[in-house]
Scaffold this motif. Sequence first.
Motif, PDB file in Angstrom:
ATOM      1  N   GLY A 184       0.824  -1.210   0.005  1.00  0.00           N
ATOM      2  CA  GLY A 184       0.003  -0.218   0.006  1.00  0.00           C
ATOM      3  C   GLY A 184       0.846   1.303  -0.097  1.00  0.00           C
ATOM      4  N   PHE A 229      -7.378  -6.599  -4.046  1.00  0.00           N
ATOM      5  CA  PHE A 229      -8.293  -6.671  -3.271  1.00  0.00           C
ATOM      6  C   PHE A 229      -9.118  -7.986  -3.789  1.00  0.00           C
ATOM      7  N   ILE A 231      -5.851  -6.831   4.500  1.00  0.00           N
ATOM      8  CA  ILE A 231      -6.705  -5.758   4.197  1.00  0.00           C
ATOM      9  C   ILE A 231      -6.311  -4.582   5.076  1.00  0.00           C
ATOM     10  N   LEU A 265      -4.404  -0.945   4.011  1.00  0.00           N
ATOM     11  CA  LEU A 265      -5.220  -0.069   4.160  1.00  0.00           C
ATOM     12  C   LEU A 265      -4.476   1.148   4.989  1.00  0.00           C
ATOM     13  N   LEU A 281      -2.987   4.554   3.158  1.00  0.00           N
ATOM     14  CA  LEU A 281      -4.007   5.908   3.720  1.00  0.00           C
ATOM     15  C   LEU A 281      -2.941   6.594   4.637  1.00  0.00           C
TER      16      LEU A 281
END
Length: 254
Positions: free
Chosen positions: A161, A205, A231, A235, A239
């Motif tokens: 991510g 995903f 997940i 994230l 983020l």
Amino acid sequence: MDEFPPRSPRGEEPHEGQDGPPAQRVPVFNLPSGILIVLVGLGVIYAVQSLLLPGAAAEWLAVTFGFSPLRYVHPLSQQGYEWFWTPVTYSLLHGSIEHLAFNGLWLAAFGTPVLRRIGNLRFVIFWITSAAAGALVHAGFNWGQPTIMIGASGVVSALMGAACRFAFGTSGRTLQHHVGYQPPLLSIGAALSLRTVRVFILAWFAGNLAIALGLPLFGELAGTIAWDAHIGGFLFGFLLFAPFDPTRARNRSF
């Protein structure tokens, strides 16, 4: 393929006995030392866990340092301190050599650009916090369940991510190669505007959703994969990578 003698920048052949530029040595492993230390450390822990410890001791190690949502439905004052360290230490254990090899491969691929960007100390802090984020989401989906979760895949997902925020696309790579300039950190919206990032995230995903639904894409291993921790880690990395990134100030001074 034919070989030709080296030529000078003007196309002239070097004179006999003239020394050319010293040959550059290519390292066997083109990985930062921090990533190599992590990979070796994970390998040593697994070797001790699977080869040196007897069965009862290996089981104690998994229970004492693996993450279990069951711990948090009981008063913390009535148990040991495993509830405190297991949201991080579970990421250092693995259940099989295949599990370790899979995580090690993706750790090398995505951990390398992240560590080179943020440095060793921030990388350690990122590992700790992203492991805890994966454990938190796993606990939310499995509250009170007597399961034991181990493996670095939540952290690896966070590294994936984080890499989506700067490592995709070609912007800045030439300067990075020659003068150490890092590409700017993309905003969340700017990262999602890149087709490569969107395709990667959708595929990532989709694979985890398939695991969650129990689709037979990964064989018998699908039921043992903590997709929810993946997940949570992803994230977190996508983020919340900005607070770990010191590159904006370095690029501005450059």
